[in-house]
Write an enzyme that holds these catalytic residues in place. Structure first.
Site, PDB file in Angstrom:
ATOM      1  N   LYS A 197      34.306 -36.438 -30.188  1.00 20.63           N
ATOM      2  CA  LYS A 197      33.104 -37.155 -29.754  1.00 20.63           C
ATOM      3  C   LYS A 197      31.899 -36.714 -30.588  1.00 20.63           C
ATOM      4  O   LYS A 197      31.148 -37.553 -31.099  1.00 20.63           O
ATOM      5  CB  LYS A 197      32.814 -36.852 -28.288  1.00 20.63           C
ATOM      6  N   ASN A 198      31.751 -35.406 -30.769  1.00 18.00           N
ATOM      7  CA  ASN A 198      30.542 -34.905 -31.427  1.00 18.00           C
ATOM      8  C   ASN A 198      30.566 -35.046 -32.938  1.00 18.00           C
ATOM      9  O   ASN A 198      29.574 -34.753 -33.604  1.00 18.00           O
ATOM     10  CB  ASN A 198      30.282 -33.455 -31.002  1.00 18.00           C
ATOM     11  N   CYS A 236      18.025 -33.773 -20.064  1.00 24.43           N
ATOM     12  CA  CYS A 236      19.362 -34.180 -19.618  1.00 24.43           C
ATOM     13  C   CYS A 236      19.794 -33.125 -18.611  1.00 24.43           C
ATOM     14  O   CYS A 236      19.054 -32.224 -18.273  1.00 24.43           O
ATOM     15  CB  CYS A 236      20.320 -34.244 -20.798  1.00 24.43           C
ATOM     16  N   ARG A 271      16.062 -30.090 -23.317  1.00 22.84           N
ATOM     17  CA  ARG A 271      16.630 -30.558 -24.605  1.00 22.84           C
ATOM     18  C   ARG A 271      15.584 -31.315 -25.425  1.00 22.84           C
ATOM     19  O   ARG A 271      15.702 -32.500 -25.679  1.00 22.84           O
ATOM     20  CB  ARG A 271      17.876 -31.433 -24.347  1.00 22.84           C
ATOM     21  N   PRO A 272      14.524 -30.591 -25.835  1.00 15.66           N
ATOM     22  CA  PRO A 272      13.495 -31.257 -26.642  1.00 15.66           C
ATOM     23  C   PRO A 272      14.059 -31.647 -28.024  1.00 15.66           C
ATOM     24  O   PRO A 272      15.190 -31.293 -28.367  1.00 15.66           O
ATOM     25  CB  PRO A 272      12.433 -30.179 -26.777  1.00 15.66           C
ATOM     26  N   ILE A 273      13.254 -32.362 -28.739  1.00 19.37           N
ATOM     27  CA  ILE A 273      13.658 -32.745 -30.092  1.00 19.37           C
ATOM     28  C   ILE A 273      12.592 -32.275 -31.084  1.00 19.37           C
ATOM     29  O   ILE A 273      12.412 -32.856 -32.159  1.00 19.37           O
ATOM     30  CB  ILE A 273      13.878 -34.269 -30.212  1.00 19.37           C
ATOM     31  N   ASP A 274      11.906 -31.210 -30.725  1.00 16.27           N
ATOM     32  CA  ASP A 274      10.816 -30.716 -31.588  1.00 16.27           C
ATOM     33  C   ASP A 274      11.308 -30.335 -32.981  1.00 16.27           C
ATOM     34  O   ASP A 274      10.626 -30.601 -33.982  1.00 16.27           O
ATOM     35  CB  ASP A 274      10.106 -29.524 -30.917  1.00 16.27           C
ATOM     36  N   ASP A 321      30.140 -25.482 -25.161  1.00 17.37           N
ATOM     37  CA  ASP A 321      30.867 -26.559 -24.466  1.00 17.37           C
ATOM     38  C   ASP A 321      32.162 -26.050 -23.839  1.00 17.37           C
ATOM     39  O   ASP A 321      32.740 -26.723 -22.991  1.00 17.37           O
ATOM     40  CB  ASP A 321      31.204 -27.696 -25.447  1.00 17.37           C
ATOM     41  N   ARG A 338      32.427 -39.504 -20.350  1.00 17.32           N
ATOM     42  CA  ARG A 338      31.583 -39.503 -21.563  1.00 17.32           C
ATOM     43  C   ARG A 338      32.303 -38.820 -22.725  1.00 17.32           C
ATOM     44  O   ARG A 338      32.076 -39.145 -23.885  1.00 17.32           O
ATOM     45  CB  ARG A 338      30.257 -38.779 -21.292  1.00 17.32           C
TER      46      ARG A 338
END
Ligand code: EPZ
Length: 417
Positions: free
Chosen positions: A22-23, A116, A121-124, A305, A397
């Protein structure tokens, strides 16, 4: 959402094939926007997150169709630059499309990804790197607008080896004039797969899998055919199911070198492994031995994970084990649910202390996130009596028809809508 009904106590025995990662496939699907041509992707798992990515590709104007486990994506007629809010909210990792859209169209618009279940889970790190590449970013009213009139190469040092940020930089820099260098890059196998994919379309990237990646911008891309690497976390999850039920399982389509950290920990638990190419045979421990301390780390350390599936196994160990979750802020939501099944676990910040118990008992539990939900399935396979795992949409998912594969291995599990 659907739920799994599991009757525990049946050792899993037999062979199961591990599907594509998936990843790896999620960033690769984003990358299909780049080449403006035909993309043939083999061993593309049929997962909820893949369906979400396909919805984004079709919204952008791509033509997508599936034949078995092969996905065909034609991005020649992609024209849109916006990731719709609903789709971004559905899957936070859709942020990976930003780099590809900016690179192809010079502009990208999306809604600020929500947090989430694993924390904010920022995207900085993504946005900081984009600015270094000459991308202008405007954030207002919950929307992010990126424009790149003069996308250029840069030397980018990541404060943290973020998987998504590394991938987004590779995608955004693939067309940037000059050579971009990423230092302190994430080294996950999925990043190597993305490099191989992009190079298959004509990109010029080297160093993936190490902490320094170089991307030489190119102007032309072409069609590509690619096979996705095996999913190392799905492989880990099957091994956890085998260990907790005490059954011998053979996995095929496994890249054992991608799960060395997991195999090492499981050997300490008493597991034995026989590796022959892409086949891995697991002999489960007679008694599950505890592990002093497992610290989750960026690759090649123990993967975050794998924390929850292995924790489920260690709830039945002969002694006390400790996990330290160093990657995500809030990744112990499965602990309360495991406790409902009789597990004895104490959480203190990023640390979880698992005191082994004699047995688990079936209970009604809720999947709170993808891998936490998988951990509840692992526990249910060994618990006495019936376990109902609710909200298994989270599990869907990342696992393709998990209940079918486990049933083939002798588990008593069925899905109820
Ligand atoms: C990828 O997420 C995986 N998802 C995750 O798998 C995996 O757990 C994670 O890498 C770590 O290996 C996909 O590949 C789709 P990160 P990603 O950026 O890219 C913080 C699963 O179960 N961070 O390496 O989001 C972040 O909050 C999923 O399959 C920032 O602070 O992971 C987290 O605490 C779960 N700012 C840490 O870094 C940023 O800009 C690791 O994040 C980006 C990240």
């Amino acid at each position: 959402m659907a739920r799994f009904l599991i009757d525990g106590g049946y050792p899993l025995e037999g062979e199961v094939r591990v599907h594509g990662a998936k990843n790896a496939v999620l960033p690769i699907l984003a990358a299909t926007v780049l080449n403006g041509g035909r993309n043939v992707i083999h061993d593309c798992p049929d997962l909820k997150d893949v369906q979400s990515s396909i919805a984004i590709l079709e919204f952008l104007g791509c033509n997508v169709h599936r034949e078995g486990s092969t996905l065909f994506v034609d991005s020649s007629r992609a024209i849109n630059e916006e990731i719709p809010e609903q789709l971004m909210r559905e899957m936070r990792s859709s942020v990976i499309f930003l780099g590809a859209i900016i690179s192809r169209f010079g502009k990208a618009v999306t809604s600020t990804p929500g947090g989430c279940e694993l924390g904010p889970r920022p995207i900085d790190l993504h946005l900081k790197a984009f600015r270094q590449l000459g991308i202008e970013i405007a954030e207002s009213h919950g929307y992010i607008t990126c424009t790149a009139d003069n996308l250029h190469a840069a030397s980018i040092h990541l404060d943290f080896p973020s998987v998504g940020a590394t991938e987004n930089i590779m995608l955004a820099a693939s067309r940037a004039k000059g050579t971009t260098v990423i230092t302190n890059a994430a080294k996950e196998p999925e990043i190597v797969d993305l490099q191989n994919y992009l190079n298959g379309t004509g990109a010029k990237i080297i160093g993936a899998g190490t902490s320094e990646i170089q991307i030489e911008g190119v102007g032309e891309f072409h069609d590509v055919e690619h096979t996705v690497i095996p999913d190392r976390i799905v492989a880990t999850t099957y091994l956890a199911c085998s260990a907790i039920t005490g059954g011998m399982v053979q996995l095929t389509n496994v890249e054992s070198s991608h799960i060395e950290a997991v195999l090492s920990i499981m050997r300490e638990c008493g597991s034995k492994f026989y590796i022959n190419g892409s086949t891995l045979i697991h002999i489960p421990p007679k008694k599950i031995l505890p592990i002093d301390c497992i610290r989750t780390q960026p690759y090649p350390g123990f993967p975050t994970d794998a924390q929850s599936p292995l924790m489920a196994v260690l709830t039945l160990a002969r002694g006390t084990s400790i996990f330290v979750e160093n990657i995500f802020e809030s990744r112990f939501k499965h602990v309360v649910e495991l406790a409902r099944m009789g597990a004895d676990i104490t959480v203190d910040g990023r640390m979880a202390v698992i005191r082994g118990v004699e047995r688990l008992s079936g209970a009604k539990v809720n999947a709170m996130d993808l891998r936490g939900g998988a951990a509840l399935v692992v526990a249910g396979l060994a618990a006495e009596g019936r376990t109902e795992v609710d909200d298994v949409g989270h599990v869907d998912r990342g696992y393709e028809r998990l209940e079918n594969h486990l049933t083939k291995l002798g588990a008593k599990i069925k899905r109820e809508q």
